[in-house]
Design a protein around this motif. Structure first.
Motif, mmCIF file in Angstrom:
data_model
loop_
_atom_site.group_PDB
_atom_site.id
_atom_site.type_symbol
_atom_site.label_atom_id
_atom_site.label_comp_id
_atom_site.label_asym_id
_atom_site.label_seq_id
_atom_site.Cartn_x
_atom_site.Cartn_y
_atom_site.Cartn_z
ATOM 1 N N ALA A 87 -2.690 -2.488 13.194
ATOM 2 C CA ALA A 87 -1.936 -1.375 13.779
ATOM 3 C C ALA A 87 -2.286 -0.061 13.078
ATOM 4 N N LEU A 88 -2.548 -0.134 11.791
ATOM 5 C CA LEU A 88 -2.960 1.051 11.038
ATOM 6 C C LEU A 88 -4.390 1.440 11.408
ATOM 7 N N LEU A 89 -5.269 0.470 11.440
ATOM 8 C CA LEU A 89 -6.679 0.754 11.704
ATOM 9 C C LEU A 89 -6.905 1.303 13.109
ATOM 10 N N ASP A 90 -6.096 0.857 14.054
ATOM 11 C CA ASP A 90 -6.256 1.313 15.437
ATOM 12 C C ASP A 90 -6.024 2.815 15.591
ATOM 13 N N LYS A 91 -5.288 3.415 14.682
ATOM 14 C CA LYS A 91 -4.957 4.837 14.777
ATOM 15 C C LYS A 91 -5.635 5.673 13.695
ATOM 16 N N ALA A 92 -6.599 5.101 12.978
ATOM 17 C CA ALA A 92 -7.258 5.802 11.876
ATOM 18 C C ALA A 92 -8.745 5.994 12.182
ATOM 19 N N LEU A 148 0.834 -1.205 0.000
ATOM 20 C CA LEU A 148 0.000 0.000 0.000
ATOM 21 C C LEU A 148 0.869 1.256 0.000
ATOM 22 N N TYR A 149 1.907 1.264 0.804
ATOM 23 C CA TYR A 149 2.789 2.432 0.845
ATOM 24 C C TYR A 149 3.488 2.632 -0.502
ATOM 25 N N THR A 150 3.924 1.548 -1.114
ATOM 26 C CA THR A 150 4.566 1.642 -2.430
ATOM 27 C C THR A 150 3.600 2.257 -3.440
ATOM 28 N N ALA A 151 2.352 1.814 -3.429
ATOM 29 C CA ALA A 151 1.356 2.377 -4.346
ATOM 30 C C ALA A 151 1.178 3.871 -4.093
ATOM 31 N N MET A 152 1.148 4.256 -2.823
ATOM 32 C CA MET A 152 0.989 5.674 -2.481
ATOM 33 C C MET A 152 2.187 6.505 -2.943
ATOM 34 N N GLN A 153 3.367 5.905 -2.935
ATOM 35 C CA GLN A 153 4.561 6.589 -3.429
ATOM 36 C C GLN A 153 4.550 6.702 -4.953
ATOM 37 N N GLU A 154 4.059 5.670 -5.603
ATOM 38 C CA GLU A 154 4.086 5.608 -7.070
ATOM 39 C C GLU A 154 2.993 6.438 -7.732
ATOM 40 N N LYS A 155 1.811 6.488 -7.113
ATOM 41 C CA LYS A 155 0.663 7.143 -7.741
ATOM 42 C C LYS A 155 -0.056 8.015 -6.721
ATOM 43 N N GLU A 156 -0.073 9.303 -6.984
ATOM 44 C CA GLU A 156 -0.782 10.212 -6.095
ATOM 45 C C GLU A 156 -2.280 10.083 -6.322
ATOM 46 N N HIS A 184 -5.361 9.020 1.459
ATOM 47 C CA HIS A 184 -3.941 9.400 1.326
ATOM 48 C C HIS A 184 -3.355 9.957 2.618
ATOM 49 N N THR A 185 -4.192 10.456 3.510
ATOM 50 C CA THR A 185 -3.681 11.017 4.770
ATOM 51 C C THR A 185 -3.068 9.958 5.683
ATOM 52 N N LEU A 186 -3.227 8.691 5.356
ATOM 53 C CA LEU A 186 -2.634 7.614 6.162
ATOM 54 C C LEU A 186 -1.202 7.275 5.744
ATOM 55 N N LYS A 187 -0.728 7.892 4.697
ATOM 56 C CA LYS A 187 0.587 7.543 4.139
ATOM 57 C C LYS A 187 1.718 7.648 5.166
ATOM 58 N N GLN A 188 1.803 8.746 5.896
ATOM 59 C CA GLN A 188 2.886 8.912 6.862
ATOM 60 C C GLN A 188 2.772 7.897 7.991
ATOM 61 N N ARG A 189 1.553 7.615 8.411
ATOM 62 C CA ARG A 189 1.332 6.615 9.469
ATOM 63 C C ARG A 189 1.801 5.237 8.996
ATOM 64 N N ILE A 190 1.505 4.900 7.762
ATOM 65 C CA ILE A 190 1.942 3.611 7.205
ATOM 66 C C ILE A 190 3.467 3.545 7.178
ATOM 67 N N CYS A 233 -6.341 10.550 -3.993
ATOM 68 C CA CYS A 233 -7.047 10.884 -2.764
ATOM 69 C C CYS A 233 -7.339 9.598 -1.981
ATOM 70 N N TRP A 234 -7.784 8.569 -2.706
ATOM 71 C CA TRP A 234 -8.131 7.271 -2.109
ATOM 72 C C TRP A 234 -7.415 6.146 -2.825
ATOM 73 N N TYR A 235 -7.181 5.061 -2.082
ATOM 74 C CA TYR A 235 -6.574 3.843 -2.615
ATOM 75 C C TYR A 235 -7.512 2.681 -2.306
ATOM 76 N N ALA A 236 -7.965 2.017 -3.359
ATOM 77 C CA ALA A 236 -8.850 0.862 -3.218
ATOM 78 C C ALA A 236 -7.985 -0.388 -3.347
ATOM 79 N N VAL A 237 -7.902 -1.153 -2.269
ATOM 80 C CA VAL A 237 -6.971 -2.280 -2.181
ATOM 81 C C VAL A 237 -7.710 -3.599 -2.390
ATOM 82 N N ILE A 238 -7.064 -4.490 -3.146
ATOM 83 C CA ILE A 238 -7.597 -5.834 -3.344
ATOM 84 C C ILE A 238 -6.420 -6.801 -3.499
ATOM 85 N N PRO A 239 -6.482 -7.965 -2.847
ATOM 86 C CA PRO A 239 -5.444 -8.975 -3.064
ATOM 87 C C PRO A 239 -5.808 -9.810 -4.299
#
Length: 192
Positions: free
Chosen positions: A160-165, A84-92, A141-147, A94-100
């Motif tokens: 760990a991410l969800l607990d602080k979001a 997820l962090y790599t995707a946020m670095q590669e593509k700016e 996108h505001t979760l990027k620094q936390r990630i 507002c939202w990231y929709a994640v799927i495995p």
């Protein structure tokens, strides 16, 4: 960043230890699992990126109309948060929709519903049978620094991410789209 932009993030870098071979390339109805994920996410996003590991990168078809990247070297092998962090670095966006890639029954309607629930929160997480589904979710996108902080401190669980979001949990009664193929036994019982 264009406000409102949504990037689809296909997580395809797992080791597939329990499955025995790369799950991204397992087949359901003559289509590789990664293609099912791509079809579920593409109609509801503005752009898509596939995050994988170095061993698998060259195995995806060259004609695939999606950018394929590996985890940032600094965080390689650190799981879904690294993807997820790599995707946020590669593509700016507002939202990231994640799927495995191990959810070959996933449908775009799941993401359409999640997208209606994102106002005023940082993450939208489905809940099925009281189980959180943080790898089929939306992240702001505001979760990027936390990630990044979690990765740097080796706190690699999505929880760990969800607990602080600020999270909106969305209940789903239909389990089928969320069927996860982790082991060969799962494949045999749900697909063969």
């Amino acid at each position: 960043m264009v406000m409102g932009t949504i990037v689809g993030v296909i997580l395809a870098g797992g080791k597939s230890r329990r499955f025995g071979s790369p799950k991204s390339f397992a087949v359901k109805d003559n289509k590789a699992f990664f293609q099912w994920s791509l079809e579920a996410i593409t109609p509801v996003v503005d752009d898509t990126i596939l995050i994988t590991n170095q061993d698998l990168k060259g195995k995806f078809p060259p004609e695939l109309e999606v950018e394929i990247v590996t985890d940032m070297e600094k965080f390689a092998g650190k799981g879904p948060l690294a993807g997820l962090y790599t995707a946020m670095q590669e593509k700016e966006a507002c939202w990231y929709a994640v799927i495995p890639t191990d959810v070959p029954f996933m449908a775009k309607e799941v993401f359409e519903r999640l997208l209606t629930e994102r106002k005023g929160v940082q993450a939208v997480i489905p809940v099925v049978n009281e189980r959180l589904q943080p790898l089929i979710a939306l992240y702001h996108h505001t979760l990027k620094q936390r990630i990044k902080t979690l990765l740097e401190t080796d706190r690699l669980h999505m929880r760990a991410l969800l607990d602080k979001a600020d999270v909106k949990y969305v209940p789903f009664s239909d389990e089928e789209p969320f069927i996860n193929i982790n082991r060969l036994e799962d494949f045999n019982s749900h697909i063969q």
